[in-house]
Design an enzyme around this catalytic site. Structure first.
Site, mmCIF file in Angstrom:
data_model
loop_
_atom_site.group_PDB
_atom_site.id
_atom_site.type_symbol
_atom_site.label_atom_id
_atom_site.label_comp_id
_atom_site.label_asym_id
_atom_site.label_seq_id
_atom_site.Cartn_x
_atom_site.Cartn_y
_atom_site.Cartn_z
ATOM 1 N N SER A 86 24.691 -35.836 69.643
ATOM 2 C CA SER A 86 25.487 -36.710 70.498
ATOM 3 C C SER A 86 26.278 -37.648 69.589
ATOM 4 C CB SER A 86 24.538 -37.504 71.402
ATOM 5 O OG SER A 86 25.247 -38.336 72.274
ATOM 6 N N LYS A 87 27.261 -38.306 70.115
ATOM 7 C CA LYS A 87 27.992 -39.302 69.332
ATOM 8 C C LYS A 87 28.707 -40.237 70.280
ATOM 9 C CE LYS A 87 29.116 -40.249 64.982
ATOM 10 N NZ LYS A 87 28.299 -39.933 63.790
#
Ligand code: GLU
Length: 451
Positions: A86-87
Site C-alpha cells: 500500500s502507499k
C-alpha cells in the site's frame, strides 16, 4: 520476454492496483479554510494487513502513489514479511506549515483514512516516507486511538515508525540506511558477483550519495564510519558538496540542520545550483532521494561502477537499459531499501505481542555468558580479554536484536536473488531476478487462496 510461467490471467491480477482512494478535506488554518488532497492506494491484499509509507510532497499524485504501492507489494514479498502493498501521499509541502498546523492536517487526514478502513493494525499500516517521520506517526496513532476506543489493545500497531516512547522500536529510523549497508556488504562479499571492480569491500572506495534525508544520511554515516568508504559527494536539490578525501558526515548533518542546506559546509567545496553531482566519478552511486533521478538524459554521463537504489524507483526504465548496456551493476530498490519495512514488521510484531524483544531471555543469556567466561578463565588460568568482555557478556539489547534480525533478512534475501541468477542465467540482472523471486511468492499466495 516472460521469465515466469503464471496461470492465465494471474499476471494481470498481480499488476493491477486493487483500489485507490482519493481524499479531499478542509482544515481551518490561519483564519481561513484550506483544502488538501491525498491518496491511499492498496495494491495487493494477497496478504493482510497491507503496508507502506505515507509521504508529504507537493508533487505527489495518484499515479505515483499506485506505482509505489505496487513496489511495496514486491518488496514485502521479496523479503518475506507478511504484508500486502500500500502507499499514501498528501499533496503538501511540509516546510510551508508550522508543526501545530501539520498536526491538525495529519489528524484530519487520519480521520478520513480511518473512516474508509485505510488504517488499522489488521487492515492497513502506514509508516514514514518522504516528508514524514516519527512525529507524524505519533499523531496518526493517537488519532486512530481516539477514533477507535474499543481497540485499545492493538491500536499502537496501526502505524509503524513511531517514537520509542509511543510504542516504536529501537533502530527504525536508521533501518533503511542500515539495510542499504547490509545490501552492499552482501553483494560485495558474494564471490559469485563481480564486486566493485573485483574488490570485496568498500575500504577507501569513493561513494556519491544523492539525497541527505533520513536514508541518505544513515547510509552515508554507516558506510563511512564502519566500512571506511570515502563519501566524496553528497548531492541535494540545491546543489552538491565535494571533498575528495571523504566528507565528515556527522558534521555535514549538523550544518544542514543549522542552515537548512548542505551548501556552504566548511569541510567541502560547494557547487550551488549544480545538479551534476551524481555524474561525477566514483566507485558507487547511491541515489537516496526521489524517483526518476537517473533518466534517459543523464544515464550516459553516470560514471559509477555500481548503483545502489536506496530510493524508490530512482532509475527510469530507459536509464536502466542504458546503464545495463554500459555494464554498470544495479542493486534494485525492492531489495536495497527494504530495511525500512523489515524493521516496521518487527515494530508491528512488538506492538501486537506487547512484550519487548529479548525480555524473556536476556538475563538468562547473560548468566550463561558469565558461566562460559568463568569456565574459560578457570581452564586457561588467564583473564578474559577486557576489550571484548562487555560485548560478550551482554545479553542483547533491543537495538542489537533489531540489527541482527535485519542483517539476517538482508543476507538471506541476497542469497535468494543470487541463487536464482545462478540457476537461471537468462535473468541477466539483479532487478529481474528480484522481481521473479518476489512475484513467484505472490503467485503462490494467490493460487493458495484461489483468487
Ligand atoms: N516508506 C518506506 C518504504 O518505502 C517504509 C514502509 C513501511 O515501513 O511500511 O519502504
Amino acid at each position: 520476454m516472460s521469465f515466469l510461467d503464471l496461470p492465465e490471467g494471474l499476471s494481470e491480477r498481480i499488476i493491477q492496483c486493487n483500489s485507490t482512494y482519493t481524499v479531499r478535506f478542509g482544515v481551518r488554518l490561519r483564519g481561513r479554510m484550506y483544502s488538501f488532497v491525498g491518496w491511499r492506494s492498496v495494491h495487493s491484499e494477497h496478504c493482510e494487513p497491507v503496508k507502506g509509507g505515507i509521504r508529504y510532497a507537493s508533487n505527489a499524485d495518484a499515479e505515483e502513489v499506485e506505482a509505489l504501492a505496487a513496489l511495496m507489494t514486491l518488496k514485502c514479498s521479496l523479503v518475506d514479511v507478511p504484508f500486502g502493498g500500500s502507499k499514501g501521499a498528501l499533496k503538501i509541502d511540509p516546510r510551508e506549515w508550522s508543526p501545530q498546523e501539520l498536526e491538525r492536517i495529519t489528524r484530519r487526514f487520519t480521520q478520513e483514512l480511518n473512516k474508509r478502513g485505510l488504517i488499522g493494525p489488521g487492515l492497513n499500516v502506514p509508516a514514514p516516507d518522504i516528508g514524514t517521520g516519527e512525529r507524524e506517526m505519533a499523531w496518526m496513532m493517537d488519532e486512530y486511538r481516539r477514533a477507535n476506543p474499543t481497540d485499545v489493545i492493538n491500536a499502537r500497531a496501526c502505524v509503524t515508525g513511531k517514537p520509542l516512547s509511543k510504542g516504536g522500536i529501537a533502530g527504525r529510523t536508521e533501518a533503511t540506511g542500515r539495510g542499504v549497508q547490509f545490501a552492499i556488504q552482501s553483494f560485495l562479499r558474494d564471490h559469485r558477483t563481480k564486486g566493485l571492480k573485483g574488490r570485496r569491500d568498500l575500504n577507501s572506495a569513493s561513494v556519491i550519495v544523492q539525497g541527505f534525508g533520513n536514508v541518505g544520511y544513515h547510509a552515508a554515516k554507516f558506510l563511512s564510519e564502519e566500512d571506511a568508504a570515502r563519501v566524496t559527494i553528497v548531492a541535494e536539490r540545491d546543489g552538491y558538496v565535494h571533498n575528495p578525501d571523504g566528507l565528515a558526515i556527522e558534521r555535514l548533518k549538523e550544518h544542514q540542520k543549522r542552515t537548512g542546506s548542505i551548501l556552504g559546509f566548511d569541510g567541502a567545496r560547494s557547487f550551488g545550483g549544480d545538479m551534476s553531482g551524481i555524474e561525477q566519478s566514483c566507485d558507487a552511486l547511491i541515489p537516496a532521494a526521489m524517483e526518476n533521478a537517473i533518466h534517459a538524459e543523464n544515464a550516459e554521463r553516470i560514471k559509477a561502477h555500481l548503483i545502489v537504489e536506496a530510493a524508490n524507483g530512482p532509475v527510469t526504465f530507459e536509464a536502466d537499459q542504458i546503464l545495463r548496456s554500459r555494464g554498470i551493476t544495479i542493486l534494485p530498490d525492492l531489495y536495497v531499501n527494504a530495511g525500512g519495512v523489515v524493521v516496521s514488521y518487527f515494530e508491528w510484531v512488538k506492538n501486537l505481542t506487547h512484550i519487548p524483544f529479548g525480555l524473556m531471555e536476556r538475563r538468562r543469556r547473560e548468566r550463561r555468558n558469565h558461566t562460559i567466561a568463568a569456565a574459560l578463565e578457570r581452564m586457561t588460568g588467564k583473564e578474559f580479554p577486557a576489550d571484548i568482555r562487555d560485548e560478550f557478556l551482554e545479553g542483547g539489547s533491543e537495538i542489537d536484536l533489531v540489527r541482527s534480525g535485519l542483517e539476517d533478512v538482508m543476507r538471506g534475501t541476497w542469497a535468494r536473488i543470487a541463487d536464482l541468477m545462478e540457476e537461471r542465467p537468462e535473468l541477466r540482472d539483479y532487478r529481474t531476478a528480484a522481481y521473479v523471486a518476489s512475484i513467484r511468492q505472490i503467485a503462490n499466495a494467490y493460487e493458495a487462496i484461489g483468487i
